[in-house]
Design a protein around this motif. Structure first.
Motif, short mmCIF file in Angstrom:
data_model
loop_
_atom_site.label_atom_id
_atom_site.label_comp_id
_atom_site.label_asym_id
_atom_site.label_seq_id
_atom_site.Cartn_x
_atom_site.Cartn_y
_atom_site.Cartn_z
N ILE A 80 0.82 -1.22 0.00
CA ILE A 80 0.00 0.00 0.00
C ILE A 80 0.85 1.27 0.00
O ILE A 80 0.32 2.36 0.14
N GLY A 81 2.17 1.11 -0.11
CA GLY A 81 3.04 2.27 -0.20
C GLY A 81 3.42 2.88 1.14
O GLY A 81 3.72 4.07 1.23
N PHE A 82 3.43 2.07 2.19
CA PHE A 82 3.78 2.55 3.52
C PHE A 82 5.18 3.14 3.51
O PHE A 82 6.10 2.55 2.96
N GLU A 83 5.35 4.31 4.13
CA GLU A 83 6.66 4.97 4.22
C GLU A 83 7.34 4.52 5.51
O GLU A 83 6.90 4.88 6.60
N TRP A 84 8.41 3.76 5.38
CA TRP A 84 9.11 3.25 6.56
C TRP A 84 9.94 4.31 7.24
O TRP A 84 10.16 4.26 8.44
N THR A 85 10.42 5.28 6.49
CA THR A 85 11.25 6.34 7.05
C THR A 85 10.52 7.66 6.89
O THR A 85 10.33 8.11 5.77
N PRO A 86 10.10 8.27 8.00
CA PRO A 86 9.41 9.56 7.87
C PRO A 86 10.33 10.59 7.22
O PRO A 86 11.53 10.61 7.48
N LYS A 87 9.77 11.41 6.35
CA LYS A 87 10.57 12.46 5.72
C LYS A 87 11.17 13.36 6.80
O LYS A 87 10.52 13.70 7.77
N GLY A 88 12.44 13.72 6.64
CA GLY A 88 13.11 14.58 7.60
C GLY A 88 13.61 13.85 8.83
O GLY A 88 14.05 14.46 9.78
N ASN A 89 13.58 12.50 8.81
CA ASN A 89 13.93 11.74 10.00
C ASN A 89 15.43 11.59 10.21
O ASN A 89 15.86 11.17 11.26
N TYR A 143 12.40 2.01 -2.59
CA TYR A 143 12.90 2.28 -3.94
C TYR A 143 12.84 1.02 -4.80
O TYR A 143 12.40 1.06 -5.94
N LYS A 144 13.26 -0.12 -4.22
CA LYS A 144 13.23 -1.38 -4.96
C LYS A 144 11.81 -1.79 -5.33
O LYS A 144 11.60 -2.50 -6.31
N LEU A 145 10.85 -1.33 -4.57
CA LEU A 145 9.45 -1.64 -4.86
C LEU A 145 8.84 -0.66 -5.86
O LEU A 145 7.65 -0.69 -6.12
N GLY A 146 9.69 0.24 -6.38
CA GLY A 146 9.22 1.17 -7.40
C GLY A 146 8.63 2.46 -6.88
O GLY A 146 8.00 3.19 -7.62
N ARG A 147 8.83 2.73 -5.61
CA ARG A 147 8.28 3.95 -5.02
C ARG A 147 9.42 4.92 -4.72
O ARG A 147 10.48 4.51 -4.27
N GLN A 148 9.16 6.20 -4.95
CA GLN A 148 10.11 7.23 -4.53
C GLN A 148 10.03 7.30 -3.02
O GLN A 148 8.95 7.37 -2.46
N SER A 149 11.14 7.25 -2.35
CA SER A 149 11.12 7.24 -0.90
C SER A 149 12.09 8.27 -0.35
O SER A 149 13.29 8.17 -0.57
N GLY A 150 11.54 9.22 0.39
CA GLY A 150 12.40 10.23 1.00
C GLY A 150 13.25 10.92 -0.04
O GLY A 150 12.77 11.34 -1.08
N SER A 151 14.54 10.99 0.22
CA SER A 151 15.44 11.71 -0.68
C SER A 151 16.27 10.78 -1.56
O SER A 151 17.25 11.18 -2.14
N LEU A 152 15.86 9.51 -1.67
CA LEU A 152 16.64 8.55 -2.44
C LEU A 152 16.13 8.49 -3.89
O LEU A 152 15.12 7.88 -4.19
N SER A 153 16.85 9.14 -4.77
CA SER A 153 16.50 9.18 -6.20
C SER A 153 17.35 8.18 -6.98
O SER A 153 18.32 7.63 -6.45
N ASP A 154 17.00 7.99 -8.24
CA ASP A 154 17.80 7.12 -9.12
C ASP A 154 19.25 7.55 -9.13
O ASP A 154 20.16 6.74 -9.02
N GLU A 155 19.46 8.86 -9.26
CA GLU A 155 20.83 9.38 -9.34
C GLU A 155 21.61 9.09 -8.07
O GLU A 155 22.80 8.77 -8.13
N ARG A 156 20.96 9.19 -6.94
CA ARG A 156 21.66 8.96 -5.67
C ARG A 156 21.96 7.49 -5.45
O ARG A 156 23.02 7.15 -4.91
N VAL A 157 21.08 6.62 -5.89
CA VAL A 157 21.36 5.18 -5.81
C VAL A 157 22.59 4.86 -6.66
O VAL A 157 23.52 4.19 -6.21
N VAL A 158 22.62 5.37 -7.89
CA VAL A 158 23.75 5.14 -8.79
C VAL A 158 25.03 5.70 -8.17
O VAL A 158 26.08 5.04 -8.19
N LEU A 159 24.96 6.90 -7.62
CA LEU A 159 26.13 7.53 -7.02
C LEU A 159 26.69 6.66 -5.88
O LEU A 159 27.90 6.42 -5.80
#
Length: 131
Positions: free
Chosen positions: A42-51, A104-120
């Protein structure tokens, strides 16, 4: 709720959400096997934004410095240290990156982890935990 998950201060549902995040962070075996996958669906956010209490740039810089000095990315928990010490903050930041990667692996944008940051991170040799 205007696109936000309730916080613990909202009581009721907010308290329930807080408990689920605690169970997730402790990786309780039965929870991880049964309820966590359903919450992921259901898209539960495990890490609250700004945590993480530090910016992406600060955390990434500290992690790269840690790797330069220690030759690895296994940041110790810093248990027993002041919660605001750099060591403890870095550990919490890395833990939140691992948690965001699960979403992210489940296809959801999560917090501040973007494609570019994963690659980096991967390009620098960081290995995400496999859940």
């Amino acid at each position: 709720m205007n696109g936000h998950w309730p916080s613990q201060s909202m009581q009721g549902l907010g308290t329930w959400i807080h408990r689920q995040r605690q169970r997730y962070s402790k990786k309780e075996p039965e929870f991880m096997k049964t309820l966590a996958p359903r919450l992921d669906e259901i898209g539960f956010e495990w890490t609250p934004k700004g945590n993480t209490r530090m910016s992406w740039e600060e955390g990434f810089g500290m992690l790269m410095e840690f790797n330069r000095i220690n030759g690895h990315f296994e940041v110790p928990s810093g248990a027993g240290l002041d919660k605001m010490s750099d060591e403890r903050r870095l550990y919490k930041w890395v833990a939140s990156v691992h948690d965001m990667y699960r979403s992210y692996k489940l296809g959801r944008q999560s917090g501040s982890l973007s494609d570019e940051r994963v690659v980096l991170l991967v390009e620098h040799g960081f290995v995400f935990r496999d859940f």
